[in-house]
Design a protein around this motif. Structure first.
Motif, PDB file in Angstrom:
ATOM      1  N   LYS A 102       8.580 -10.782   8.019  1.00 11.68           N
ATOM      2  CA  LYS A 102       9.856 -10.088   7.891  1.00 11.68           C
ATOM      3  C   LYS A 102       9.895  -8.798   8.708  1.00 11.68           C
ATOM      4  O   LYS A 102       8.886  -8.293   9.167  1.00 11.68           O
ATOM      5  CB  LYS A 102      10.124  -9.775   6.419  1.00 11.68           C
ATOM      6  CG  LYS A 102      10.286 -11.013   5.541  1.00 11.68           C
ATOM      7  CD  LYS A 102      10.566 -10.616   4.108  1.00 11.68           C
ATOM      8  CE  LYS A 102      10.751 -11.845   3.225  1.00 11.68           C
ATOM      9  NZ  LYS A 102      10.998 -11.456   1.799  1.00 11.68           N
ATOM     10  N   ALA A 103      11.113  -8.267   8.831  1.00  7.27           N
ATOM     11  CA  ALA A 103      11.345  -6.943   9.404  1.00  7.27           C
ATOM     12  C   ALA A 103      12.006  -6.072   8.342  1.00  7.27           C
ATOM     13  O   ALA A 103      12.723  -6.579   7.480  1.00  7.27           O
ATOM     14  CB  ALA A 103      12.233  -7.039  10.640  1.00  7.27           C
ATOM     15  N   TRP A 104      11.754  -4.747   8.395  1.00  8.70           N
ATOM     16  CA  TRP A 104      12.357  -3.872   7.398  1.00  8.70           C
ATOM     17  C   TRP A 104      12.619  -2.490   7.971  1.00  8.70           C
ATOM     18  O   TRP A 104      12.143  -2.157   9.059  1.00  8.70           O
ATOM     19  CB  TRP A 104      11.501  -3.788   6.136  1.00  8.70           C
ATOM     20  CG  TRP A 104      10.184  -3.108   6.264  1.00  8.70           C
ATOM     21  CD1 TRP A 104       9.869  -1.817   5.947  1.00  8.70           C
ATOM     22  CD2 TRP A 104       8.942  -3.692   6.714  1.00  8.70           C
ATOM     23  NE1 TRP A 104       8.541  -1.557   6.176  1.00  8.70           N
ATOM     24  CE2 TRP A 104       7.945  -2.693   6.639  1.00  8.70           C
ATOM     25  CE3 TRP A 104       8.594  -4.977   7.166  1.00  8.70           C
ATOM     26  CZ2 TRP A 104       6.628  -2.925   7.016  1.00  8.70           C
ATOM     27  CZ3 TRP A 104       7.279  -5.207   7.537  1.00  8.70           C
ATOM     28  CH2 TRP A 104       6.316  -4.197   7.462  1.00  8.70           C
ATOM     29  N   LYS A 105      13.382  -1.703   7.211  1.00  5.81           N
ATOM     30  CA  LYS A 105      13.789  -0.367   7.633  1.00  5.81           C
ATOM     31  C   LYS A 105      12.845   0.678   7.053  1.00  5.81           C
ATOM     32  O   LYS A 105      12.633   0.728   5.846  1.00  5.81           O
ATOM     33  CB  LYS A 105      15.212  -0.067   7.143  1.00  5.81           C
ATOM     34  CG  LYS A 105      16.272  -1.049   7.620  1.00  5.81           C
ATOM     35  CD  LYS A 105      17.590  -0.793   6.908  1.00  5.81           C
ATOM     36  CE  LYS A 105      18.659  -1.792   7.328  1.00  5.81           C
ATOM     37  NZ  LYS A 105      19.926  -1.608   6.584  1.00  5.81           N
ATOM     38  N   GLN A 106      12.301   1.519   7.937  1.00  7.84           N
ATOM     39  CA  GLN A 106      11.542   2.666   7.462  1.00  7.84           C
ATOM     40  C   GLN A 106      12.500   3.760   6.991  1.00  7.84           C
ATOM     41  O   GLN A 106      13.706   3.716   7.237  1.00  7.84           O
ATOM     42  CB  GLN A 106      10.664   3.195   8.600  1.00  7.84           C
ATOM     43  CG  GLN A 106       9.532   2.243   9.001  1.00  7.84           C
ATOM     44  CD  GLN A 106       8.186   2.930   8.995  1.00  7.84           C
ATOM     45  OE1 GLN A 106       7.729   3.391   7.949  1.00  7.84           O
ATOM     46  NE2 GLN A 106       7.558   2.993  10.154  1.00  7.84           N
ATOM     47  N   THR A 107      11.961   4.788   6.349  1.00 12.36           N
ATOM     48  CA  THR A 107      12.807   5.851   5.803  1.00 12.36           C
ATOM     49  C   THR A 107      13.627   6.539   6.885  1.00 12.36           C
ATOM     50  O   THR A 107      14.780   6.915   6.664  1.00 12.36           O
ATOM     51  CB  THR A 107      11.949   6.912   5.092  1.00 12.36           C
ATOM     52  OG1 THR A 107      11.047   7.506   6.041  1.00 12.36           O
ATOM     53  CG2 THR A 107      11.138   6.303   3.960  1.00 12.36           C
TER      54      THR A 107
ATOM     55  N   THR B  16       7.671   5.854   0.423  1.00 14.74           N
ATOM     56  CA  THR B  16       7.806   5.064   1.652  1.00 14.74           C
ATOM     57  C   THR B  16       8.520   3.759   1.366  1.00 14.74           C
ATOM     58  O   THR B  16       8.642   3.328   0.211  1.00 14.74           O
ATOM     59  CB  THR B  16       6.421   4.756   2.258  1.00 14.74           C
ATOM     60  OG1 THR B  16       5.668   3.962   1.332  1.00 14.74           O
ATOM     61  CG2 THR B  16       5.647   6.028   2.580  1.00 14.74           C
ATOM     62  N   ASN B  17       8.976   3.111   2.437  1.00 17.65           N
ATOM     63  CA  ASN B  17       9.538   1.763   2.349  1.00 17.65           C
ATOM     64  C   ASN B  17       8.512   0.759   2.855  1.00 17.65           C
ATOM     65  O   ASN B  17       7.798   1.032   3.818  1.00 17.65           O
ATOM     66  CB  ASN B  17      10.821   1.642   3.165  1.00 17.65           C
ATOM     67  CG  ASN B  17      11.953   2.473   2.599  1.00 17.65           C
ATOM     68  OD1 ASN B  17      11.896   2.905   1.451  1.00 17.65           O
ATOM     69  ND2 ASN B  17      12.982   2.705   3.400  1.00 17.65           N
ATOM     70  N   THR B  18       8.463  -0.395   2.206  1.00 20.91           N
ATOM     71  CA  THR B  18       7.542  -1.449   2.621  1.00 20.91           C
ATOM     72  C   THR B  18       8.305  -2.758   2.744  1.00 20.91           C
ATOM     73  O   THR B  18       9.495  -2.838   2.427  1.00 20.91           O
ATOM     74  CB  THR B  18       6.409  -1.632   1.601  1.00 20.91           C
ATOM     75  OG1 THR B  18       6.959  -2.143   0.374  1.00 20.91           O
ATOM     76  CG2 THR B  18       5.689  -0.318   1.332  1.00 20.91           C
ATOM     77  N   VAL B  19       7.600  -3.791   3.187  1.00 22.35           N
ATOM     78  CA  VAL B  19       8.222  -5.104   3.333  1.00 22.35           C
ATOM     79  C   VAL B  19       8.677  -5.655   1.979  1.00 22.35           C
ATOM     80  O   VAL B  19       9.616  -6.458   1.915  1.00 22.35           O
ATOM     81  CB  VAL B  19       7.254  -6.083   4.032  1.00 22.35           C
ATOM     82  CG1 VAL B  19       6.033  -6.368   3.173  1.00 22.35           C
ATOM     83  CG2 VAL B  19       7.954  -7.385   4.425  1.00 22.35           C
ATOM     84  N   VAL B  20       8.069  -5.210   0.897  1.00 22.78           N
ATOM     85  CA  VAL B  20       8.423  -5.746  -0.423  1.00 22.78           C
ATOM     86  C   VAL B  20       9.354  -4.843  -1.210  1.00 22.78           C
ATOM     87  O   VAL B  20      10.034  -5.302  -2.134  1.00 22.78           O
ATOM     88  CB  VAL B  20       7.150  -6.024  -1.269  1.00 22.78           C
ATOM     89  CG1 VAL B  20       6.329  -7.127  -0.640  1.00 22.78           C
ATOM     90  CG2 VAL B  20       6.319  -4.773  -1.460  1.00 22.78           C
ATOM     91  N   GLU B  21       9.427  -3.531  -0.860  1.00 24.31           N
ATOM     92  CA  GLU B  21      10.271  -2.627  -1.636  1.00 24.31           C
ATOM     93  C   GLU B  21      10.825  -1.500  -0.773  1.00 24.31           C
ATOM     94  O   GLU B  21      10.066  -0.808  -0.090  1.00 24.31           O
ATOM     95  CB  GLU B  21       9.480  -2.026  -2.802  1.00 24.31           C
ATOM     96  CG  GLU B  21      10.330  -1.147  -3.702  1.00 24.31           C
ATOM     97  CD  GLU B  21       9.547  -0.537  -4.845  1.00 24.31           C
ATOM     98  OE1 GLU B  21      10.171   0.055  -5.743  1.00 24.31           O
ATOM     99  OE2 GLU B  21       8.293  -0.652  -4.842  1.00 24.31           O
ATOM    100  N   GLU B  22      12.135  -1.304  -0.838  1.00 28.15           N
ATOM    101  CA  GLU B  22      12.782  -0.204  -0.142  1.00 28.15           C
ATOM    102  C   GLU B  22      13.052   0.905  -1.156  1.00 28.15           C
ATOM    103  O   GLU B  22      14.090   0.943  -1.814  1.00 28.15           O
ATOM    104  CB  GLU B  22      14.086  -0.686   0.512  1.00 28.15           C
ATOM    105  CG  GLU B  22      14.694   0.361   1.435  1.00 28.15           C
ATOM    106  CD  GLU B  22      15.926  -0.146   2.170  1.00 28.15           C
ATOM    107  OE1 GLU B  22      15.932  -0.085   3.403  1.00 28.15           O
ATOM    108  OE2 GLU B  22      16.881  -0.597   1.502  1.00 28.15           O
ATOM    109  N   LYS B  23      12.097   1.818  -1.260  1.00 30.72           N
ATOM    110  CA  LYS B  23      12.221   2.895  -2.235  1.00 30.72           C
ATOM    111  C   LYS B  23      13.226   3.952  -1.789  1.00 30.72           C
ATOM    112  O   LYS B  23      13.909   4.556  -2.616  1.00 30.72           O
ATOM    113  CB  LYS B  23      10.859   3.556  -2.453  1.00 30.72           C
ATOM    114  CG  LYS B  23       9.835   2.699  -3.165  1.00 30.72           C
ATOM    115  CD  LYS B  23       8.541   3.476  -3.364  1.00 30.72           C
ATOM    116  CE  LYS B  23       7.492   2.650  -4.075  1.00 30.72           C
ATOM    117  NZ  LYS B  23       6.216   3.391  -4.218  1.00 30.72           N
TER     118      LYS B  23
END
Length: 495
Positions: free
Chosen positions: A359-364, A455-462
């Motif tokens: 997957k791809a995800w968004k960093q903070t 932080t944000n990770t592939v499993v959770e966008e905190k």
């Protein structure tokens, strides 16, 4: 705060929201280009990454380096892929497969609706390489290099308009490092040749690698003495970190960026006066970001591997606040800063992260970058602010409220960007917007978190924004509450 339509700084050049893809780590291979990925298109480009880049609305992307360009032979990256050589990449001590090169990058940039800022090698090469590369990219046809491009399947020229004359040539780490006079002479003669090939291009002269360089700002003065009339911009590079874990000091580091910009402007204007020139040199802040989280892990990477995980900073919430302030610094200097590139775009000190095959995800840091890019188009206005201040280890008189304002006259929108640097207190803010008659609040976006290290990770966008900010508008006065340690976008529109 007072905001008035007449307090204009300058029209914002949308290219200040640019970014950067270097052949470094997994920026290219595993980032934008991964042919075996289940979400790859027919060209091998990851569609999930394309969607995220499109969300950022990046207008221009620098390529192919960076330090890498100073020993790069562009010819290795064109033509049939099965005939492209693998090379030792000296800047980052990896193996470059050259499976992605100029033409593929131009194809990818079109998919994300971005122009290309190309860099030429002034480390190991020079005038001939640069003029031939430009001919390959921009000449219509009937010559050796333009016909070679056609042979490679690209009938029409790429028409790349922005070209960097090398990269960080003041740095001893650079392959082909030069003194200021050596670089200035080579950049001048290279630029002259390139503008004979295509007079429509714009050129960027190398500035200092960062403000702590012992030659700063003498490097700018000496090199611009040579390149002032051929170049259109001078580059600035700067990265910040918080290794001391001093958040109050860290959030003030955008003040150093303000000082950097002002110093370079002063140096440019000194050379303008010295040469009695009518031309004003503008700035290209074509490398900037937070970079320090990955330093230790980068020391453990084995050399001469293909696309290892280099410079993969995992960004936290406080990094997003500083990135927001850095973006606002560009807006406050929109009269002279005309281009900027967040370094980099995918995986390598980047707002977007990916898993190989996953997957791809968004960093903070994705969010302030996206907000300013999307809502920061128009005219930059100078807000007049009365804010409480604090002192830190490196800085004095730091305003708790950091801000920038953009007015889009065509869309009749006013967007106010704000950071509350106070780590423990909410701040109530009163904004006089009486010059914007019949405007109403559209939304108040807030990025906040109780944990500065979240932080944000592939499993959770905190860390992600919400639109529950507290603002009301009555009789031309906007009353808003800025949560402690928060990024805010207050958007107004005429109805």
């Amino acid at each position: 705060m007072i905001i008035d339509k007449e307090f204009r700084i300058s029209e914002v050049d949308e290219r200040i929201y640019g970014s950067f893809i270097e052949h470094l780590g997994r920026a290219v291979y595993g980032g934008v280009f991964e042919p075996d990925h289940p979400d790859a298109d027919e060209n091998g480009f990851r569609k999930d990454v394309i969607k995220l880049v499109q969300e950022l609305q990046v207008p221009i992307i620098r390529y192919p380096g960076g330090n890498m360009v100073s020993a790069y032979d562009w010819e290795d990256g064109v033509g049939p892929r099965d005939k492209r050589p693998k090379r030792l990449e000296l800047a980052w001590r990896t193996v470059e497969t050259n499976q992605m090169g100029t033409n593929e990058f131009v194809d990818w940039s079109k998919q994300v609706n971005a122009d290309v800022m190309m860099a030429v090698n002034l480390g190991t090469r020079g005038i001939d390489d640069a003029r031939n590369y430009l001919e390959y990219c921009n000449h219509s046809g009937g010559t050796y290099y333009s016909d070679l491009r056609k042979k490679h399947g690209y009938e029409n020229p790429h028409n790349i308009k922005t070209w960097c004359l090398g990269n960080e040539m003041d740095g001893p780490w650079q392959v082909g490092h030069k003194t200021a006079d050596e670089y200035g002479r080579l950049a001048l003669e290279t630029g002259k040749a390139m503008k004979l090939v295509d007079p429509s291009i714009e050129l960027v002269s190398c500035g200092s690698s960062h403000t702590k360089m012992p030659t700063f700002p003498e490097w700018e003065a000496t090199t611009l003495d040579h390149t002032y009339e051929v170049a259109d911009y001078v580059s600035l590079h700067q990265y910040y970190g918080n290794p001391e874990n001093d958040t109050a000091n860290y959030l003030a580091k955008s003040m150093d960026m303000d000082h950097f910009i002002k110093t370079v402007i002063s140096t440019c204007d000194y050379i303008k006066a010295k040469k009695r020139s009518k031309k004003t040199m503008n700035l290209s802040f074509d490398e900037w970001n937070v970079w320090y989280h990955s330093h230790q892990q980068d020391q453990e990477i084995d050399p001469w591997s293909v696309a290892p995980p280099q410079l993969e900073d995992v960004y936290n919430f406080e990094d997003a606040l500083l990135v927001g302030s850095m973006l606002m610094s560009f807006l406050r200097h929109a009269d002279r800063v005309k281009m900027a590139c967040m370094a980099q775009l995918v995986n390598v000190i980047a707002p977007i992260m990916t898993e190989n095959g996953g997957k791809a995800w968004k960093q903070t840091i994705f969010y302030p970058y996206m907000h300013v890019s999307v809502f920061g188009r128009g005219v930059s206005l100078q807000p007049v602010i009365s804010s409480p201040k604090y002192d830190s280890k490196e800085f004095t008189d730091i305003p708790y409220i950091d801000s920038a304002v953009v007015y889009n006259e065509e869309k009749e929108e006013l967007n106010v960007f704000l950071v509350n640097r106070h780590l423990t207190d909410n701040i109530d803010l009163s904004i006089d917007v009486r010059s914007f008659v019949e405007y109403q609040i559209v939304e108040h976006i807030v990025l906040e978190h109780d944990d500065m290290k979240a932080t944000n990770t592939v499993v959770e966008e905190k860390v992600k924004p919400h639109t529950k900010g507290s603002s009301i508008l009555k009789d031309g006065m906007l009353e808003g509450r800025l949560s402690k340690a928060s990024w805010n976008v207050i958007r107004l529109k005429k109805y």
